[in-house]
Motif scaffolding. Sequence first.
Motif, mmCIF file in Angstrom:
data_model
loop_
_atom_site.group_PDB
_atom_site.id
_atom_site.type_symbol
_atom_site.label_atom_id
_atom_site.label_comp_id
_atom_site.label_asym_id
_atom_site.label_seq_id
_atom_site.Cartn_x
_atom_site.Cartn_y
_atom_site.Cartn_z
ATOM 1 N N ILE A 146 0.840 -1.202 0.000
ATOM 2 C CA ILE A 146 0.000 0.000 0.000
ATOM 3 C C ILE A 146 0.874 1.252 0.000
ATOM 4 N N SER A 149 3.038 1.624 -3.208
ATOM 5 C CA SER A 149 2.230 1.966 -4.380
ATOM 6 C C SER A 149 1.896 3.449 -4.413
ATOM 7 N N THR A 150 1.619 4.041 -3.242
ATOM 8 C CA THR A 150 1.282 5.469 -3.224
ATOM 9 C C THR A 150 2.472 6.317 -3.655
ATOM 10 N N HIS A 155 2.828 9.973 -4.025
ATOM 11 C CA HIS A 155 2.171 9.987 -2.721
ATOM 12 C C HIS A 155 1.617 11.368 -2.374
ATOM 13 N N HIS A 189 -3.947 -2.581 -10.153
ATOM 14 C CA HIS A 189 -4.290 -1.959 -8.875
ATOM 15 C C HIS A 189 -3.502 -2.583 -7.717
ATOM 16 N N LEU A 191 -2.317 -1.183 -5.197
ATOM 17 C CA LEU A 191 -2.795 -0.600 -3.944
ATOM 18 C C LEU A 191 -3.910 -1.457 -3.342
ATOM 19 N N TYR A 192 -4.835 -1.908 -4.184
ATOM 20 C CA TYR A 192 -5.934 -2.737 -3.707
ATOM 21 C C TYR A 192 -5.460 -4.144 -3.358
ATOM 22 N N TRP A 195 -4.367 -3.895 0.119
ATOM 23 C CA TRP A 195 -5.492 -3.878 1.065
ATOM 24 C C TRP A 195 -6.050 -5.280 1.268
#
Length: 258
Positions: A146, A149-150, A155, A189, A191-192, A195
């Motif tokens: 996470i 990735s940002t 970011h 994705h 980022l997902y 999560w």
Amino acid sequence: METQLVQMTSPNRIARVATFIYGLVCYAIFFVTFLYAIGFIGNFVVPKSIDSVAMMPIEQALLVNIGLLGLFGLQHSAMARQGFKAQWTKIVPKPVERSTYVLFSSLCLITLFCFWQPLGITIWQVNNPAFRNLLYAGFGFGWLIILASTFLINHFDLFGLRQVYLYLRGKDYSPLQFVTPGPYNYVRHPLYVGWLFTFWSTPTMTIAHLVFAVVTTVYILVGIQLEERDLVKMHGQAYVDYRDRVPMLIPFRRSKSS
């Protein structure tokens, strides 16, 4: 000298400084919320976590928890849509639109942390030390994905700091170019993906945690469809080609918008 003082204290300059401070405060609230989320989901350190002591009947607790998740999902998704932004920026200045989105998202999460109702029923419990450590490693890996990735996609733009900084400097905001660094070449994705690791990598799965994981996973799958519609509008054929070439969440899987 007097001219310089007037320039430094002009209403426009004060507004720029105030906007920048607002962006910093919003980011600080997000950062503390982000750290609390690690403890909340992982049952570490924080005074109230996803699996704290149950306080109300299971039926009521489920309704409360689903309502809290729905509130976050509605805010997080609705405020991210381009149509909403177009109307929203008629009310709030454009330089603080992203910071305000980050603030509202953080406040929704804080509300969830405060009013979340643990349920106290265990679905699975992994006692083998090797497997427990593996699940904890997956949990930590998710948070690293996470965060990484940002930064790969900027970011500071994602959380509104770039916007308020450019406004402070008196420069126009320029949207980021479409790029696919690092893990974005393997999944659209990451980022997902991170999560999902944090939601599901747990040696102790309770009903409360399962509800949290299932609802947020469904939200991610629905949210991706809405997000990608916006990305196609923003980046056109470049994103269509990327979507056809790179899988959505599972690396090395043949894509075609999957």
